[in-house]
Design an enzyme around this catalytic site. Structure first.
Site, short mmCIF file in Angstrom:
data_model
loop_
_atom_site.label_atom_id
_atom_site.label_comp_id
_atom_site.label_asym_id
_atom_site.label_seq_id
_atom_site.Cartn_x
_atom_site.Cartn_y
_atom_site.Cartn_z
N SER A 68 14.57 -2.91 0.96
CA SER A 68 13.33 -2.15 1.21
C SER A 68 12.29 -3.02 1.90
CB SER A 68 12.74 -1.66 -0.12
OG SER A 68 13.58 -0.71 -0.70
N ASP B 156 18.37 3.33 -7.58
CA ASP B 156 19.61 2.94 -6.91
C ASP B 156 20.60 2.25 -7.85
OD1 ASP B 156 18.72 3.92 -4.47
OD2 ASP B 156 17.79 2.03 -3.90
C1 S3P Z 1 13.82 3.28 -0.72
C2 S3P Z 1 13.48 4.29 -1.58
C3 S3P Z 1 14.47 5.00 -2.42
C4 S3P Z 1 15.79 4.25 -2.53
C5 S3P Z 1 16.24 3.71 -1.20
C6 S3P Z 1 15.20 2.79 -0.60
C7 S3P Z 1 12.76 2.65 0.08
O1 S3P Z 1 14.71 6.26 -1.85
O2 S3P Z 1 16.79 5.08 -3.05
O3 S3P Z 1 17.46 3.01 -1.34
O4 S3P Z 1 13.00 1.55 0.65
O5 S3P Z 1 11.66 3.23 0.18
P1 S3P Z 1 13.79 7.56 -2.19
O6 S3P Z 1 12.48 7.30 -1.67
O7 S3P Z 1 14.49 8.68 -1.49
O8 S3P Z 1 13.88 7.68 -3.68
#
Ligand code: S3P
Length: 449
Positions: free
Chosen positions: A28, A325
């Protein structure tokens, strides 16, 4: 694109896991470091960037829209930004591969630029819902031509000036929040996102670090995030902490293989990300946080993990966004725990890289776990520490976290579990197999390519 036959993966532990490993950079944070550097004015540097396929897709897209992005031989990334408002029209479609984060966040950035961009992706990404970002970004004035069902391939026509909005998130999603905040960067005035349930806050922290005017308030139990648009971002030197979502795999592996003791270094423990570790501790996991420090503005520690007798658990659904996740690998831990685990409030898992509730339920059953699928989660009756049966193949459905979860489950199975395709692992954790081997695990399938 070439269509090579899938390479399976079977990991085997013939004894305890031991050693020290260091997890790669947070996915992220890596995405956001490239995106914000690309719209800063001047030269930013990023250390510890995750060099996984998802992040490389973001780098490629930012290059296609005018940023210069170069990696030197020591792994330091240098980005020359075009400034907020300065993104250029890409000449070809932006291929997002498997990456939902690249897609949704970049849709936000493009929405408030004079850019028309087409986003494409692999079979998994092309099934995922984009309506959740199309809705708020349309309110800001951007226009969208998605494929049926609000999916990829999809064209975005950005607008200048975009309309600043106030938007209450209907789903707990950091991607949707970030898309709106990134669009707000180039909208005149204040764009506001209201989060009834807090989600990962890397965008907020990093936007502030780049000098954006961003305010976070707690009002009536909700988080209200306000960003002032037409910002000028100042270039930064970013150090990316290790990814807690990647660390989860060696950590659970050490917990479930008897006699193991390992240290996983450099694990980011931002409170909006660390839910899994709280749950594993509550299950009786022996995890000690050593050398706690701050890296790149985020709390980080080295985790010393010893094999443990785990108890089943029923986590409060409020913890879900901080470990969204990590459920596939938590399901594996629950399948080996004593007693029943009830995991609910997980409906978002159905729209990840695969339907992670059904895919994990099917795979776990196939390797001998007792699992009942419910609409918003799983009920798992653990073996109480007995090995799973294993001895069968499981389908990964282009989902890296499914592949790694079953690779770890294989370590606590009587016969190896054959993960049908190891390729998706490269999206987030390209060194997963060599890292597991360095802990004493054996990989039964040679990679020829
Ligand atoms: C992420 C947010 C999450 C996560 C993804 C990465 C991010 O998704 O599942 O792997 O970097 O903002 P969601 O915002 O759909 O929950």
């Amino acid at each position: 694109m070439t269509y090579a036959p899938a390479t399976p993966l079977r990991l085997v532990a013939s004894g305890p896991l031991s050693g020290r490993v260091r997890v790669p950079g947070d996915k992220s944070i890596s995405h956001r470091s490239l995106m914000l550097s690309a719209v800063a004015v001047g030269t930013s540097r990023v250390e510890g960037l995750l060099e996984g396929e998802d992040v490389l897709a973001t780098a490629q897209a930012m290059r296609a829209m005018g940023a210069s992005i170069v990696r030197d031989d020591d792994g330091l990334w240098t980005i020359d930004g075009v400034g907020v408002g300065g993104l250029l029209q890409p000449e070809t479609a932006l291929d997002m591969g498997n990456s939902g984060t690249s897609t949704r966040l970049l849709m936000g950035l493009v929405a408030s630029h004079a850019v028309t961009a087409t986003f494409t992706g692999d079979a998994s990404l092309s099934k995922r819902p984009m309506g959740r970002v199309i809705d708020p970004l349309s309110k800001m004035g951007a226009e969208f031509t998605p494929s049926p069902g609000g999916r990829l391939p999809l064209m975005v026509r950005g607008i200048v000036p975009a309309v600043p909005i106030e938007y209450r998130l209907p789903v707990a999603s950091a991607q949707v929040k970030s898309a709106v905040l990134l669009a707000g960067l180039n909208a005149p005035g204040i764009t506001r996102v209201i989060e009834p349930v807090p989600t990962r806050d890397h965008s907020e922290r990093m936007l502030r670090g780049f000098g954006a005017e961003l305010m976070v308030e707690e009002i009536g139990g909700e988080r209200v995030i306000s960003i002032t648009g037409e910002a000028e971002l100042k270039p930064q030197h970013i150090v990316v902490p290790g990814d807690p979502s990647s660390a989860a795999f060696p950590v659970v592996a050490a917990l479930i293989v008897p006699g193991s003791e390992i240290v996983v270094e450099n694990v980011g423990l931002n409170p909006t990300r660390g839910g899994l570790y709280q749950v594993l501790l509550a299950m009786g996991g022996d995890i000690v946080f050593e050398n706690e420090r701050i890296v790149g503005g985020e709390p980080v520690a080295d985790l010393r993990v010893r094999a443990s007798s785990l108890d089943g658990i029923e986590p409060d659904p409020a913890i879900v966004p901080s470990m969204v996740d990590e459920f596939p690998i938590l399901f594996v831990a629950c399948a080996l725990a004593h007693g029943r685990s009830v995991l609910r409030g997980l409906e978002e898992l159905r729209v990840k890289e695969s339907d992670r509730i059904t895919v994990m339920a099917d795979g776990l059953r196939a390797i001998g776990a007792r699992v009942e699928e419910i609409e918003d989660g799983l009920i798992i009756d653990g073996t109480g520490g007995e090995k799973l049966t294993g001895g069968t193949a499981v389908a990964t459905h282009l989902d890296h976290r499914i592949a790694m979860s079953f690779a770890v489950a294989s370590l606590a199975s009587r016969e190896p579990v054959a993960v049908d395709d190891r390729a998706p692992i490269a999206t987030s954790f390209p060194i997963f197999v060599p890292m597991m081997e360095s802990l004493g695990v054996e990989s039964r399938d040679a990679v020829t390519a």
